[in-house]
Design a protein around this motif. Structure first.
Motif, short mmCIF file in Angstrom:
data_model
loop_
_atom_site.label_atom_id
_atom_site.label_comp_id
_atom_site.label_asym_id
_atom_site.label_seq_id
_atom_site.Cartn_x
_atom_site.Cartn_y
_atom_site.Cartn_z
N TRP A 1 -4.59 4.39 0.04
CA TRP A 1 -4.60 4.77 1.44
C TRP A 1 -6.01 5.18 1.85
O TRP A 1 -6.70 5.89 1.11
CB TRP A 1 -3.63 5.92 1.69
CG TRP A 1 -2.20 5.57 1.41
CD1 TRP A 1 -1.68 4.37 1.07
CD2 TRP A 1 -1.09 6.49 1.41
NE1 TRP A 1 -0.33 4.44 0.88
CE2 TRP A 1 0.07 5.73 1.08
CE3 TRP A 1 -0.94 7.85 1.68
CZ2 TRP A 1 1.33 6.30 1.00
CZ3 TRP A 1 0.31 8.41 1.60
CH2 TRP A 1 1.44 7.65 1.27
N ARG A 2 -6.40 4.79 3.01
CA ARG A 2 -7.75 5.10 3.52
C ARG A 2 -7.61 6.14 4.63
O ARG A 2 -7.59 5.84 5.82
CB ARG A 2 -8.43 3.82 4.03
CG ARG A 2 -8.55 2.77 2.94
CD ARG A 2 -9.29 1.53 3.37
NE ARG A 2 -9.36 0.57 2.28
CZ ARG A 2 -10.28 0.60 1.32
NH1 ARG A 2 -11.23 1.53 1.34
NH2 ARG A 2 -10.25 -0.30 0.34
N LEU A 3 -7.49 7.40 4.18
CA LEU A 3 -7.20 8.48 5.11
C LEU A 3 -8.37 8.76 6.05
O LEU A 3 -8.16 9.12 7.21
CB LEU A 3 -6.83 9.75 4.32
CG LEU A 3 -5.57 9.63 3.46
CD1 LEU A 3 -5.32 10.94 2.72
CD2 LEU A 3 -4.37 9.27 4.32
N CYS B 1 0.82 -1.21 0.00
CA CYS B 1 0.00 0.00 0.00
C CYS B 1 0.85 1.26 0.00
O CYS B 1 0.44 2.30 -0.55
CB CYS B 1 -0.94 0.00 1.21
SG CYS B 1 -2.27 -1.20 1.09
N LEU B 2 2.02 1.21 0.62
CA LEU B 2 2.90 2.39 0.61
C LEU B 2 3.32 2.76 -0.80
O LEU B 2 3.55 3.94 -1.10
CB LEU B 2 4.14 2.12 1.48
CG LEU B 2 3.91 2.08 2.99
CD1 LEU B 2 5.21 1.74 3.72
CD2 LEU B 2 3.35 3.41 3.50
N PRO C 1 -5.44 0.72 8.70
CA PRO C 1 -5.80 2.00 9.33
C PRO C 1 -5.62 1.99 10.85
O PRO C 1 -5.16 2.98 11.43
CB PRO C 1 -7.28 2.17 8.95
CG PRO C 1 -7.45 1.37 7.71
CD PRO C 1 -6.54 0.19 7.88
N PRO D 1 -0.23 5.05 -3.21
CA PRO D 1 -0.90 6.00 -2.30
C PRO D 1 -2.40 6.13 -2.54
O PRO D 1 -3.13 6.52 -1.62
CB PRO D 1 -0.17 7.33 -2.60
CG PRO D 1 1.12 6.93 -3.23
CD PRO D 1 0.86 5.67 -3.97
N GLU E 1 -5.98 -4.97 4.48
CA GLU E 1 -5.81 -3.60 4.00
C GLU E 1 -6.94 -2.70 4.48
O GLU E 1 -6.71 -1.53 4.82
CB GLU E 1 -5.77 -3.61 2.48
CG GLU E 1 -5.65 -2.23 1.85
CD GLU E 1 -5.70 -2.28 0.34
OE1 GLU E 1 -6.04 -1.25 -0.27
OE2 GLU E 1 -5.41 -3.35 -0.24
N LEU F 1 -8.23 6.27 8.75
CA LEU F 1 -7.06 6.54 9.58
C LEU F 1 -7.32 7.67 10.56
O LEU F 1 -7.03 7.55 11.76
CB LEU F 1 -5.87 6.88 8.68
CG LEU F 1 -4.59 7.34 9.38
CD1 LEU F 1 -4.06 6.24 10.29
CD2 LEU F 1 -3.54 7.75 8.36
#
Length: 380
Positions: free
Chosen positions: A158-160, A151-152, A265, A155, A260, A163
């Motif tokens: 990403w589940r901001l 996942c890094l 998160p 981007p 994931e 998070l």
């Protein structure tokens, strides 16, 4: 045609033939048992199958079948379909089943072990369970790290939102309790240090004691233990409830990765928030010790700050902060793993929630002890 009489069962010998009639059911069990006992004691049961007549049976259940098997023998009743073909199939099956069960020998009981043997067996089972548990933990850590690395590099996955929500839930809501607890522990450490050091005329070193304790150990340890009890249990309960409601299966059916979606998160939120809580714990603990020093030990604020600046190296702060990400990673991984282990019942959710808290606290304290020995040997 079979009789429909519901009176207690009867046994009658006529012309060398044993006639069994009436109702052989639990309702008449006491009378039937006495009847079977008196018949077996006073006359021989017919040896030939053709000399037994079951056409008069008006009722039959398991209790009555048991008595008939005891009267005529299990071997004969197991083959009842051959010599009593006019008997209804349901009753034939019942008699044959009861006879087969009574004919099979009972399984031998395992030998009784001594208390010492039971203790050794219990210890062995617990050690085996601990080994399997640690293997599962290592495997899950590897899976989490692989998913995190994937996942890094992407981007857009990403589940901001998730998070930020977990940072607020696990971190900001925990600030008051972490600050209060470390403040009180700092005051207690200062009290104890002053009590011991006063006998040597060295109460001024209470400042060093409080600073060393919270910068190296207590700040990160208390924050990690609080999050282990507060947050690891929440992770397990949340994921466990989803597992019990088959939401994890639904996520997989949609082509999504549960690690994931659910683990990362929470893991990243812990990696962000535990260092912050550790810093807050350090400052609150030192503040609690400072108030004791200022108001009870006649150490001025200027003296306290001067000693902190002059005698406390930055390395102590770095040692304490360096432990925070490791503790955060372990707490999050253990909490999520125990949630995935839930089998589907409320009891399982409770058991694994308790297990996640115990494991998290144990691993935090164990690693802190190992780290303390390592840093002492390295002179850091």
């Amino acid at each position: 045609m079979a009789s429909t009489d519901s009176s207690p069962g009867r046994l009658r010998v006529q012309d060398g033939r044993l006639h069994i009639s009436g109702s052989w059911t639990l309702e008449h069990h006491a009378a039937l048992k006495a009847l079977v006992r008196s018949h077996r004691g006073g006359a021989e049961v017919a040896a030939a199958d053709e000399s037994v007549d079951l056409s008069g049976l008006a009722g039959l259940d398991t209790a009555g079948a048991r008595l008939l098997v005891a009267l005529l023998g299990a071997e004969r009743m197991a083959d009842v379909a051959r010599w009593a073909p006019d008997l209804p199939e349901a009753r034939q099956a019942l008699l044959a089943t009861v006879a087969r069960v009574l004919r099979e020998p009972l399984e031998p009981q395992p030998p009784r072990r001594s208390p010492l043997g039971d203790l050794l067996v219990d210890i062995g089972e617990r050690v085996g369970g601990l080994w399997r548990q640690q293997r599962q933990l290592l495997a899950f850590i590897g899976l989490t790290l692989a998913t995190l690395l994937a996942c890094l590099l992407r981007p857009w996955r990403w589940r901001l939102t998730s998070l930020v929500a977990h940072i607020h839930q696990t971190g900001l809501n925990a600030v008051p309790i972490v600050a209060l607890l470390t403040f009180l522990v700092g005051a207690v450490v200062a009290f104890l240090g002053a009590t011991v050091l006063r006998d040597f005329g060295a109460t001024i070193f209470t400042v060093n004691l409080v600073a060393f304790a919270f910068l190296r150990e207590f700040g990160v340890l208390l924050a990690a233990i609080l999050l282990a009890g507060r947050t690891a249990s929440a992770f397990t309960a949340q994921i466990g409830a989803m597992k019990a409601n088959e939401e994890i299966d639904a996520i997989r059916a949609l082509g999504l990765d549960p690690v994931e979606l659910l683990v990362l998160p929470r893991l990243l939120a812990m990696l962000v928030i535990l260092p912050i809580l550790t810093l807050i714990g350090m400052l609150s603990g030192i503040l609690g010790g400072a108030l004791v020093c200022i108001f009870l030990l006649d150490i001025t604020t200027t003296q306290f700050l001067t000693i902190l600046q002059r005698d406390i190296p930055l390395s102590h702060f770095l040692v304490g902060m360096g432990k925070a990400p490791l503790f955060a990673f372990l707490i999050a991984v253990i909490g999520c793993l125990e949630g995935f282990k839930v089998t589907g019942s409320a009891r399982s959710v409770g058991e694994h929630t308790t297990s996640s808290v115990v494991q998290s606290i144990f691993m935090v304290i164990l690693l802190d002890a190992v780290a303390a020995l390592f840093f002492m040997e390295m002179g850091w």
